[in-house]
Design an enzyme around this catalytic site. Structure first.
Site, PDB file in Angstrom:
ATOM      1  N   ASP A  81      -9.044 -11.400   0.653  1.00  0.00           N
ATOM      2  CA  ASP A  81      -7.747 -10.787   0.918  1.00  0.00           C
ATOM      3  C   ASP A  81      -7.925  -9.491   1.735  1.00  0.00           C
ATOM      4  OD1 ASP A  81      -5.011 -10.747   0.638  1.00  0.00           O
ATOM      5  OD2 ASP A  81      -5.016  -9.822  -1.349  1.00  0.00           O
ATOM      6  N   HIS A 180       3.019  -3.206  -1.958  1.00  0.00           N
ATOM      7  CA  HIS A 180       1.895  -3.389  -2.881  1.00  0.00           C
ATOM      8  C   HIS A 180       2.039  -2.401  -4.033  1.00  0.00           C
ATOM      9  CE1 HIS A 180      -0.346  -5.078   0.749  1.00  0.00           C
ATOM     10  NE2 HIS A 180      -0.442  -6.032  -0.151  1.00  0.00           N
ATOM     11  N   GLY A 181       1.503  -2.745  -5.175  1.00  0.00           N
ATOM     12  CA  GLY A 181       1.558  -1.832  -6.318  1.00  0.00           C
ATOM     13  C   GLY A 181       2.900  -1.948  -7.023  1.00  0.00           C
ATOM     14  N   HIS A 209       3.457 -10.741   0.009  1.00  0.00           N
ATOM     15  CA  HIS A 209       2.545  -9.862  -0.731  1.00  0.00           C
ATOM     16  C   HIS A 209       3.387  -8.917  -1.579  1.00  0.00           C
ATOM     17  CE1 HIS A 209      -1.457 -10.387   1.415  1.00  0.00           C
ATOM     18  NE2 HIS A 209      -0.649 -11.244   2.012  1.00  0.00           N
ATOM     19  N   GLY A 210       2.775  -8.354  -2.639  1.00  0.00           N
ATOM     20  CA  GLY A 210       3.486  -7.360  -3.439  1.00  0.00           C
ATOM     21  C   GLY A 210       4.548  -7.973  -4.336  1.00  0.00           C
ATOM     22  N   ALA A 211       4.208  -9.075  -5.000  1.00  0.00           N
ATOM     23  CA  ALA A 211       5.219  -9.752  -5.833  1.00  0.00           C
ATOM     24  C   ALA A 211       5.400  -9.098  -7.201  1.00  0.00           C
ATOM     25  CB  ALA A 211       4.844 -11.221  -6.013  1.00  0.00           C
ATOM     26  N   THR A 234      -0.855  -6.360  -9.303  1.00  0.00           N
ATOM     27  CA  THR A 234      -0.565  -5.282 -10.256  1.00  0.00           C
ATOM     28  C   THR A 234      -0.121  -5.774 -11.634  1.00  0.00           C
ATOM     29  OG1 THR A 234       0.001  -3.820  -8.431  1.00  0.00           O
ATOM     30  CG2 THR A 234       0.828  -3.198 -10.600  1.00  0.00           C
TER      31      THR A 234
HETATM   32 ZN   LIG Z   1      -1.519  -7.867  -0.051  1.00  0.00          ZN
END
Ligand SMILES: [Zn+2]
Length: 258
Positions: A81, A180-181, A209-211, A234
């Site tokens: 990734d 993200h996060g 991304h960042g789900a 996360t």
């Molecule tokens: Zn990502």
């Protein structure tokens, strides 16, 4: 069993679903993720974070995840990734990664496309699928810092078609209010933007991304918006750390031995 990411994503997209991808910093997480996928009888992607891949133990971790994937009762793919440099990507592929996110999102679009094209050239003969990121997903992909969706570097739909033609990317991560996060405040995905990106991307599936922290309704709506893979880190790590914390607190109670 190990499977090609392209095949899994194509099949899931046709079925109106997306493939879950989960960051695994070690084999404990990978085994738990595969166990959950086996119970649900669904394919899954084991993500290797760039920090893990760059560590001295990176190739060993990738080889172990490959072994877990080979041994699984469902289709599993190992993906490196957010790899931002060629040396790391070559190292990941050599160790056995089935797919890689060649992340040039920090570069101007033309340089980003050139970077991805170069990775495609050496990855394609090895059967390694290449994801790219256009626009940006704010926040540290490796840390659970809080990000406001308003800071999101959203993908410009007008750049999508020329970028895909120039880069040859097979999957496209895009920014549409996702971070993200942890989300600061209420997450608000830009569905209109996602639809425009999907229309420009044609047959290339999008990646969310960042789900972590997105409401279930968003995740359920994602496949119809062209999302073929959903990356999550996360929430998984938070659950693991809370469990460890609870267990340690239990150990501190006098009558208990650990
Ligand atoms: Zn990502």
């Amino acid at each position: 069993m190990r499977a090609a990411l392209g095949e899994i994503v194509t099949r899931q997209v046709r079925a109106g679903a997306a493939v879950p991808a989960r960051t695994c910093y070690g084999t404990d997480t990978a085994l738990a993720v595969v166990d959950a996928a086996e119970r649900l009888r669904l394919p899954v992607v084991l993500l290797v974070a760039p920090s893990s891949a760059a560590a001295a133990t990176g190739p060993k971790l990738i080889r172990m995840l490959r072994h877990i994937a080979d041994d699984a009762a469902v289709e599993v793919c190992v993906q490196l990734d957010h790899a931002k440099d060629e040396a790391l990507i070559r190292r990941g592929i050599e160790a056995g990664a089935d797919s890689v996110l060649a992340d040039g999102s920090h570069l101007p679009p033309a340089a980003n496309a050139g970077f991805v094209r170069k990775v495609r050239e050496f990855a394609a003969p090895l059967g390694v699928m290449v994801e790219a990121e256009l626009g940006s997903v704010p926040g540290a992909e490796d840390r659970a810092t809080a990000q406001g969706a308003d800071t999101a570097g959203k993908t410009d739909p007008a750049t999508v078609r020329p970028f895909l033609a120039a880069s040859g990317a097979q999957l496209l991560a895009c920014g549409a209010g996702n971070v993200h996060g942890r989300y600061r405040g209420v997450p608000a995905l830009d569905w209109r933007l996602l639809a425009a990106v999907r229309d420009q991307a044609g047959p290339v599936p999008l990646v969310l991304h960042g789900a972590s922290g997105l409401p279930e309704a968003d995740l359920r709506a994602a496949p119809a918006a062209g999302i073929g893979k959903v990356n999550l880190n996360t929430e998984l790590r938070t659950a693991m750390l809370l469990t460890i914390d609870r267990e340690i607190a239990g150990c501190r109670r006098p009558a208990r031995t650990c």
